[in-house]
Design a protein around this motif. Structure first.
Motif, short mmCIF file in Angstrom:
data_model
loop_
_atom_site.label_atom_id
_atom_site.label_comp_id
_atom_site.label_asym_id
_atom_site.label_seq_id
_atom_site.Cartn_x
_atom_site.Cartn_y
_atom_site.Cartn_z
N UNK A 427 0.52 -1.51 0.43
CA UNK A 427 -0.35 -0.08 0.01
C UNK A 427 0.99 1.12 -0.12
N UNK A 428 -0.01 2.22 1.24
CA UNK A 428 0.94 3.64 0.56
C UNK A 428 0.19 4.85 -0.85
N UNK A 429 1.06 5.38 -0.87
CA UNK A 429 0.48 6.84 -1.75
C UNK A 429 1.29 6.94 -3.02
N UNK A 430 1.03 6.42 -4.18
CA UNK A 430 2.20 6.86 -5.63
C UNK A 430 1.58 7.30 -5.99
N UNK A 431 2.78 6.92 -7.52
CA UNK A 431 2.48 6.86 -9.04
C UNK A 431 2.69 6.11 -9.82
N UNK A 432 1.35 5.79 -10.65
CA UNK A 432 1.39 4.42 -11.69
C UNK A 432 0.70 5.43 -11.97
N UNK A 433 1.10 4.94 -13.82
CA UNK A 433 0.08 4.91 -14.78
C UNK A 433 0.10 6.70 -15.30
N UNK A 434 1.23 7.19 -14.93
CA UNK A 434 1.10 8.79 -14.60
C UNK A 434 -0.04 9.65 -13.97
N UNK A 435 -0.49 8.83 -13.18
CA UNK A 435 -1.34 9.55 -11.86
C UNK A 435 -0.94 9.57 -10.69
N UNK A 436 -1.22 9.85 -9.54
CA UNK A 436 -1.16 9.27 -8.05
C UNK A 436 -2.47 9.20 -7.13
N UNK A 437 -2.03 7.87 -7.02
CA UNK A 437 -2.56 6.59 -6.77
C UNK A 437 -2.78 6.26 -5.02
N UNK A 438 -3.84 6.12 -5.02
CA UNK A 438 -3.62 5.29 -3.41
C UNK A 438 -3.79 3.70 -3.75
N UNK A 439 -2.74 2.97 -3.25
CA UNK A 439 -2.54 1.64 -3.20
C UNK A 439 -3.02 0.87 -2.22
N UNK A 440 -3.32 -0.79 -3.40
CA UNK A 440 -3.06 -1.83 -2.05
C UNK A 440 -2.40 -3.08 -2.65
N UNK A 441 -1.75 -2.32 -3.40
CA UNK A 441 -0.81 -3.33 -3.90
C UNK A 441 0.21 -4.12 -3.33
N UNK A 442 1.10 -5.89 -3.33
CA UNK A 442 1.34 -6.14 -2.21
C UNK A 442 2.77 -6.60 -3.03
N UNK A 443 4.42 -7.19 -2.14
CA UNK A 443 5.29 -6.83 -3.28
C UNK A 443 6.44 -7.62 -2.45
N UNK A 444 6.90 -8.63 -3.29
CA UNK A 444 7.99 -9.54 -2.56
C UNK A 444 9.38 -9.09 -3.32
N UNK A 445 10.52 -9.12 -2.20
CA UNK A 445 11.56 -8.76 -2.38
C UNK A 445 12.42 -10.09 -1.79
N UNK A 446 13.19 -10.45 -2.50
CA UNK A 446 14.28 -11.75 -1.82
C UNK A 446 15.87 -11.07 -2.00
#
Length: 514
Positions: A427-446
């Motif tokens: 989550x959080x708030x950031x920029x995707x597809x040229x716009x500023x959005x609130x987020x609900x994506x989950x990422x994994x870093x190995x």
């Protein structure tokens, strides 16, 4: 300066990181599509909360419907743990919250409401954001900005514990109204001691299970509202707080002393929205955060020795970050100034930070870099991501590690490390597809491969929560808690989109399978 969110119809004032600083206006009608920077003096907000707690009168700080009740659509008696059926969707859709069963097989909505604006109760914490959260074998929650048992928006002072399979337990602090702290005698544990109401405090646990809390925005011993510079310890065994170090008044500036040397004159000073962790030797560490005012972000690093009762300043408080060579640890490396970022401590003691609002090599706003700090070397490493602000995310196939896949730069994301040392970002708030959005994506870093994987959630942003039994996925949000508890990833509350696609404070609790 914190991003503001506006509505042409109804605006709800929500407290954020510092009194006298900036606030975010969150629309209850239009979502998060319109943004601009605002500055507001919040001194009156905390003063009103003090007055409300003394007079026991209902706050009128916000214009929220006071008849809101949790609406579980007939499933309030559903079991806490249910199996998830195949709910996979087309990962290429930017407008659909992605639920891929083979990747996220046991995501469960454990409790709380599927609508915003739920009040505090004796059985569960009410809707809130920027509470202090931490997880080990249990989830711990302190304060934040939210709705008390009367429906008033206040800065809270309640302490909660959540046990998987056992539910929530209210341990201390009022369910209604704001609370002025009671510091007692420094170094002496007492039942009457309390940190009082505060939001955006720094919070963690040591290896003995004691909780440590530093600063945040709250009410000092004189009844004055502002940013605090005090260190507290809570004993789960006795159920009592101890004021350990720092001052019991607001507005304390840092005193740096000699870099790398313990000094009885050194003090980290007031701050909110920074990082706190405890190392294997029992030393308490603090990094970054914000002071009152515009662009007063920090990147100073401190440690506190409870035995010697001394602070040590290890560096930072500089304007320009130094990234060095990606992946290479060096004494000259140092992250930029920031606050409201994701951070976590891995099982090997290393500390990881991602994003936040601050300064990069180019620009000042949403950061997109992943950093690691190791106490053994006392050095930082720039691991992954962008050196500029507002970087776009690269969403590839769900669950597939790829050298080009990376989350966008974001503010108010949360980060957790699992027992294997793998990092999880939500989550959080950031920029995707040229716009500023609130987020609900989950990422994994190995860390072993150095690769990110997009695991679930939307690649388009601004998605409402899906509260299904079985299945479901949390909506876009910021100011939430993300904790690893007994090897399971738990997500709590924050400010975000509910099942009605309405923005507000949340108290939902999720377990996200890894």
């Amino acid at each position: 300066m914190r991003v503001a969110q506006l509505s042409s119809l109804v605006m709800v004032l929500l407290f954020t990181t510092s009194l006298g600083g900036c606030v975010r206006y969150l629309s209850d009608t239009e979502g998060q599509n319109q943004h601009q920077d605002l500055s507001v003096d919040l001194q009156a907000l905390m003063d009103d909360q003090i007055a409300d707690s003394k007079s026991d009168q209902r706050s009128e700080l916000v214009d929220l419907p006071m008849d809101l009740e949790p609406d579980f659509d007939g499933i309030s008696d559903a079991p806490a743990f249910v199996d998830v059926v195949d709910a996979s969707v087309d990962a290429t859709s930017a407008d659909t919250a992605s639920l891929d069963a083979p990747l996220v097989q046991e995501t469960r909505w454990l409790g709380g409401a599927n609508v915003r604006g739920v009040f505090n109760s004796i059985s569960s914490p009410g809707a809130r954001y920027y509470s202090a959260t931490f997880g080990t074998d249990e989830l711990w929650l302190y304060g934040g900005i939210g709705l008390d048992a009367s429906g008033s928006q206040v800065t809270l002072a309640d302490l909660w514990r959540y046990n998987i399979g056992g539910g929530w337990v209210h341990l201390s602090g009022p369910l209604t109204g704001a609370l002025q702290g009671n510091w007692g005698e420094r170094g002496v544990e007492a039942a009457s001691n309390t940190p009082g109401s505060r939001g955006s405090a720094l919070f963690a646990s040591d290896h003995d299970g004691a909780l440590w809390l530093y600063g945040g925005s709250g009410i000092d011993a004189l009844g004055v509202s502002g940013q605090l510079a005090d260190l507290w310890r809570y004993s789960p065994q006795s159920g009592q707080w101890t004021w350990v170090a720092g001052r019991n008044t607001v507005g304390l500036a840092p005193s740096f002393g000699v870099q790398g040397m313990p000094d009885n004159s050194s003090l980290p000073g007031q701050r909110a929205d920074g990082a706190l962790w405890v190392d294997g030797d029992g030393h308490v560490w603090i990094f970054a955060g914000t002071e009152p005012g515009y662009f007063n972000w920090r990147n100073d690093l401190w440690s506190y020795d409870p035995v010697g009762d001394l602070w040590t300043w290890h560096g930072g408080y500089i304007d320009t970050p130094s990234y060095g060579t990606q992946g290479v640890e060096a004494a000259s490396n140092w992250p930029g100034r920031r606050f409201d970022f994701g951070y976590t401590q891995a099982s090997d003691g290393s500390v990881w930070i991602f994003g936040g609002e601050g300064n990069a090599e180019v620009g000042e706003w949403a950061l997109g870099g992943l950093w690691r700090f190791r106490k053994s070397s006392g050095q930082w490493t720039f691991i992954s991501g962008s050196k500029t602000v507002g970087s776009e995310g690269v969403y590839l196939s769900l669950g597939s590690p790829d050298p080009t896949g990376v989350p966008c730069g974001r503010i108010s994301a949360r980060l957790a490390a699992d027992p294997a040392g793998v990092l999880w970002l939500f989550g959080g708030f950031g920029r995707i597809s040229g716009g500023d959005h609130s987020l609900n994506d989950l990422w994994r870093y190995e860390p072993l491969t150095g690769l990110w994987s997009w695991m679930a959630g939307s690649n388009g942003g601004d998605q409402p929560g899906v509260y299904d039994f079985p299945g479901g996925w949390p909506g876009a949000r910021d100011g939430h808690g993300l904790m690893m508890v007994e090897g399971q990833l738990l997500l709590f509350g924050g400010s975000g989109l509910d099942s009605d696609n309405t923005w507000g404070k949340l108290n939902d609790l999720w377990v996200i399978a890894r």
